[in-house]
Design an enzyme around this catalytic site. Sequence first.
Site, PDB file in Angstrom:
ATOM      1  N   HIS A  22       0.835  -1.208   0.000  1.00  0.00           N
ATOM      2  CA  HIS A  22       0.000   0.000   0.000  1.00  0.00           C
ATOM      3  C   HIS A  22       0.870   1.259   0.000  1.00  0.00           C
ATOM      4  CE1 HIS A  22      -3.505   2.523   1.230  1.00  0.00           C
ATOM      5  NE2 HIS A  22      -2.556   3.221   1.816  1.00  0.00           N
ATOM      6  N   GLU A  23       1.823   1.307   0.910  1.00  0.00           N
ATOM      7  CA  GLU A  23       2.687   2.483   0.998  1.00  0.00           C
ATOM      8  C   GLU A  23       3.611   2.596  -0.210  1.00  0.00           C
ATOM      9  OE1 GLU A  23       1.995   4.674   3.075  1.00  0.00           O
ATOM     10  OE2 GLU A  23       0.684   3.474   4.346  1.00  0.00           O
ATOM     11  N   HIS A  26       1.922   4.656  -2.851  1.00  0.00           N
ATOM     12  CA  HIS A  26       2.101   6.098  -2.673  1.00  0.00           C
ATOM     13  C   HIS A  26       3.518   6.526  -3.091  1.00  0.00           C
ATOM     14  CE1 HIS A  26      -1.709   6.492  -0.693  1.00  0.00           C
ATOM     15  NE2 HIS A  26      -1.362   5.785   0.364  1.00  0.00           N
TER      16      HIS A  26
END
Length: 448
Positions: A22-23, A26
């Site tokens: 998920h990170e 980003h």
Amino acid sequence: MLNLVWSVGGFLVAIGILVAFHEFGHYWVARRCGVKVLRFSLGFGKPLWTRTSKDGVEWVVSALPLGGYVKMLDEREGEVPANERHLAFNTQSLGKRALIVAAGPIFNFALAILFYWAVFILGVEGIKPLLAEPPAASIAAKVGLHQGDQVLRIGDVEIATWNKLRTELLSRALEGKPVPVVIKTSGGETRELVIDLAAVRVDPEFLFNDLGFEVFQPEIPALIESVVKGDPADDAGLKTGDLFLSFNGTPVTSWQQWSKWVRAHPGEVAKVQVKRGNETLERNLIIGHGDQGLGKIGARVAVPPELWQDLRAEDRLNPIAAVPAAIRYTGQMSMLTLKMLWRMVLGDVSIKNVSGPIQIAEVAGITAQVGFVPFLAFMAIVSVSLGVLNLLPVPLLDGGHLLYYAVEAVKGSPVSERMMEMGQRLGVTFLVALMGLAFYNDIARLLN
């Protein structure tokens, strides 16, 4: 102790992979959009491990493994040199900022598709969707279903296993519409019928009871495999290898018949007759109280493995067919999660269905012990849940930031600092309440 090790280990592996991906979404999109990244952290709190790469990014593993973050250069969070202003997040166009924020959940959905693709290729083992005899007043009985009927298809979806049947019916029940079902009778005849799902409760706890759908089980001899020390069966002197013959004068025909009676009569005394070797013995057995007020005796049945051999099924696809199937299933689970959340708000689904880290750790440990494919499937559904949760329009979550950007797109200027501060307070309140509910449900399950 071993189960605890599996639970903790499975939880850390699963959450580590899902949060990291998920990170990374980003991080990767931010770098592609020309934004300078200062820190990539797995977890919160005290750093346990830190490394700074050649490009200046600080990579951190922190003590609390319940999330992570990517810190970018931003004028709102500190002084930015004039020569680096073009690298700051807040100076990027609205489209770039929205894309960077949305990348985390998008990567979670992409990871879920990858996991489901692997699961479908490796094959999902389960039980054939064969039905037990439905209760007389149930919907299944009213449409003419009987014991031994096998569900082949719901709508245009092929049903290979009982788990797939559960998922598809729950998804359809949330729509509340009649659904065509194709079955094969125990005699081999194929029939098509329509089940109206408008009258059923959509809460997973009650849905299958309302439908009258229960997995078919072959009759299991009432032979004791093991006895729990200190429980009623042990107190009555029952032992491994004892075969129940009767209770209160009623012949025991199967373990299912006997256990059904036990569950319905907590606190009562049963005069049981058992066969031990060549002897026939009589014992007075006091039925104990188990979960949800049901009766229990503390004995496990010996299940002959050959009884279940013909009921085993496997749902497997080739690598090409698995691609659209994985995309479709990820979309279905995403919509199912959203609809369940909305039904919780409406009160149609119990908030007891909200799980916290303790429950997630338990399931992680169980699936990890069962095998690689179940653990992959577990990580896939958690990845879907993370993607959906982060897209909710709640401040502090990715969806909250996207909501701000939507407002900015309409009004032509960023949301005011006062509005963002109020939103943060609401977001903190919501997240604290949600975590509190999740922990409460976890602890309540443990106590039960």
